[in-house]
Design an enzyme around this catalytic site. Sequence first.
Site, PDB file in Angstrom:
ATOM      1  N   SER B 165       0.847  -1.191   0.000  1.00 17.98           N
ATOM      2  CA  SER B 165       0.000   0.000   0.000  1.00 17.98           C
ATOM      3  C   SER B 165       0.888   1.249   0.000  1.00 17.98           C
ATOM      4  O   SER B 165       1.819   1.328  -0.798  1.00 17.98           O
ATOM      5  CB  SER B 165      -0.932  -0.052   1.210  1.00 17.98           C
ATOM      6  N   ASP B 417      -8.283  -5.608  -6.087  1.00 16.45           N
ATOM      7  CA  ASP B 417      -7.955  -4.472  -5.225  1.00 16.45           C
ATOM      8  C   ASP B 417      -8.178  -3.162  -5.957  1.00 16.45           C
ATOM      9  O   ASP B 417      -7.574  -2.915  -7.005  1.00 16.45           O
ATOM     10  CB  ASP B 417      -6.478  -4.587  -4.810  1.00 16.45           C
ATOM     11  N   HIS B 442      -6.098  -6.576  -1.605  1.00 18.55           N
ATOM     12  CA  HIS B 442      -5.021  -5.642  -1.265  1.00 18.55           C
ATOM     13  C   HIS B 442      -3.810  -6.390  -0.703  1.00 18.55           C
ATOM     14  O   HIS B 442      -3.895  -7.046   0.322  1.00 18.55           O
ATOM     15  CB  HIS B 442      -5.560  -4.627  -0.250  1.00 18.55           C
TER      16      HIS B 442
END
Lengths: 479, 479
Positions: B165, B417, B442
């Site tokens: 991320s 995602d 994710h």
Amino acid sequence: MLRLLLLLPLLSAAGTLPTPLRRHRSASLLVGPYLTRYLSQQIDHFGFDENRTFQQRYLVADQYWKKGSGPILFYTGNEGDIEWFCNNTGFMWDVAEELNAMLVFAEHRYYGESLPFGNESFSDSKHLNYLTSEQALADFAVLVEYLKTTIAGAQHSPVIAIGGSYGGMLAAWFRMKYPHVVVGALAASAPIWQFGDLVPCGTFFSIVTNDFRKSGTGCSESIRNSWNAINHLSSTDAGLQWLSNAFHLCSPLKTLQDAAVLKNWLSETWVNLAMVDYPYKADFLQPLPAWPIQEVCKFLKDPSLSDKLLLQNVFQAVNLYYNYTGEVSCLDVSQTATKSLGEMGWYYQACTEMVMPLCTDGVHDMFEPQKWDFDALSEECYRMWGVRPRLSWILSMYGGKNISSHSNIIFSNGGLDPWSAGGVTQNITNSLVAVVIPDGAHHLDLRSRNPLDPKSVQQARAMEICLMKEWIEKARHSH
Amino acid sequence: MLRLLLLLPLLSAAGTLPTPLRRHRSASLLVGPYLTRYLSQQIDHFGFDENRTFQQRYLVADQYWKKGSGPILFYTGNEGDIEWFCNNTGFMWDVAEELNAMLVFAEHRYYGESLPFGNESFSDSKHLNYLTSEQALADFAVLVEYLKTTIAGAQHSPVIAIGGSYGGMLAAWFRMKYPHVVVGALAASAPIWQFGDLVPCGTFFSIVTNDFRKSGTGCSESIRNSWNAINHLSSTDAGLQWLSNAFHLCSPLKTLQDAAVLKNWLSETWVNLAMVDYPYKADFLQPLPAWPIQEVCKFLKDPSLSDKLLLQNVFQAVNLYYNYTGEVSCLDVSQTATKSLGEMGWYYQACTEMVMPLCTDGVHDMFEPQKWDFDALSEECYRMWGVRPRLSWILSMYGGKNISSHSNIIFSNGGLDPWSAGGVTQNITNSLVAVVIPDGAHHLDLRSRNPLDPKSVQQARAMEICLMKEWIEKARHSH
């Protein structure tokens, strides 16, 4: 204080000068017309609390530029007025037509007219806080992107960074940190390894010494012997008086400390001569004859003379440097320490990021022995600016010797130039290329072509142009 | 305010959580023991006026490390407590033995315990001034160099950056900006192109929508229709009352603005479900069953129902997300907006550097149409923090899509995602490699191995390990 003075040569070589206007005029005959422009830049690129902007000055010459496909040669301005660099970087003007290039000269923040807080810029450490190489590189990146988006036909122009001395370091670092902005860099006489313990601290002064040794019998020995001669004479008031007269000083020496200033001033003079030992009559730091060290050494043939005779010869030598035109009535030992803004800026940078260890031992060099003393520097910096230098930061930031993953950088070095001690003098990879110009002083290759140029600098320039063309071609194809 | 809420998903996915302790305990079964350490870091790497330091926390596990030759896997901490990341990045623990690697998890400044000014860190824009990605990367670089010089046998250990991320962006940028520090980077689910106009602002939400469309007939249509249903009901006090009861809200809705909060909360819930749509029972953001969107969609089969029946189904759906364990007595629409420090930090970052344009049109996605509105964001940021976001800075700094001169970065993306919208999903060069995991949410690849892992994530991990081994080998040889 001595350490700071030892840092001065870099400044003097490339930075502010006592008489910029005259220089500007004399040099501008060599270069074409250019436009002066300004761009609003964030004072702080790396924080959001200070959201004000300042006007960065830059110069543009597009008369040789082939719109749409011609490259941009981008001078990464260093510690001084950008007009002076523009007028002293004849190489860029010489190649502009051949490369169909636009020339851009970007002024470094806190120098020339590009003062983030106007007259307040140097008032304290708060105002000086944004004077770093990282902020300067960010200015350059933002400026290039601005030019590419606002100049019609420039969007896909490959940009090449070019700089000398500290500006050469900036050119190399610009390519390393912003490879998406510049396709390559020519870093001329850029001592990117004169940091930490990457190179021995004494090499710088041994190169200066070699220049003098090779330029005349007895020359470096005479200088080595001069320090004790000064020490002897400065131990009495009469001796100080004699020194003041013998050196035609504007202000007489009164104390031992004044004598130390004299010695520093002489050291800087020898260092400066090593940097500007050009093969033709030139007017870079001072108006000087061709191969000025050879001229100076004509006065310094006999190191075995008595103190006073030796020092009278030393005066003749430095007088050639400071008074070649014969117009100067007295010599000013504070001349290299003028309070011009440019100098202020470099002092601050030398007290923060740009900590370059230098030392002498009197054996491998012709200077008085002086150890590298970081703590003394740190104390002096704290006293002067309220800041402490950070020894290792520049290595963490720019990688020290571990830079092989980068590409498209030419490191050119002058064999006569003391700053080659901290330069990249051997190829690192196929595209991190070192060029050594044995007969070259400080970034000789960036100067205008001259009939007296040695073969070595002609070859260096040819290679530089060849590599730049390769980068440009490659960028064109990848686009 | 809405824009900031729309930025929340990234935070929620990887950042602070309401119940970190429970999570920590449940997850820690998967990972080995580690040591907690602290390093003094400059609060300001890029200026010298602020010379104070703070303690950066980092975690070290060296039980698998082969002293002298084993690599260091360096987790580039993102917006949250580093222990939580340490316990949720099972991949690193899974490969440590195979690679003979030391694991290091570095906490991001202004998160967890690494607070530059302690409790004052978030008090105003002055104290927040050093919360930037550049400062965080500088912390990482200084930390790695510190480890290499202080841990016996680590001097020549190749270091690989790993992150997910925002931490994945940092891993990629770390390699780009400090290639002398890390030999390569695994950037998992890193939306490095969710900036400026590099990608369409609507793709993010259309991916969320696709996840729901594919997970059950009528599912995304039901959600699309729910907004008008809420709008109808919230136009009257009785309707607001009904909504409060139907959604079992802890605090009843009183105004139209409360209804907007409900809608944002629902939107975030759908986005979060898309991020954690893992193939097995997991407890990342919430305890959830395998393929949670399929479970949720079982309640959302008929989009043509009347407003109230439709919304009762929507409640069943979100109740599965927030109350899978059945322990929750009421739902709190402010739950994703807790005032934890981590969230504060990300809000600030989203208001300065991390401006990620997102938008919806209600046609290609199942959300209410909402244009991207930079000016509104800027106003909101100024009101909240006294700072203005700078839209283009991150592009100037990190190069946008023009990153082909870098090397040794793996960009992994989950096909499910929404953040893959801003990710690098196609190879850029031989050594800037994209991996797409069609069945992945994710950064699924960073999670511990699981018997229910789809083939695609197994293959992705195998490739990641293979490339990391290549980097390690190459570094060993070049040394």
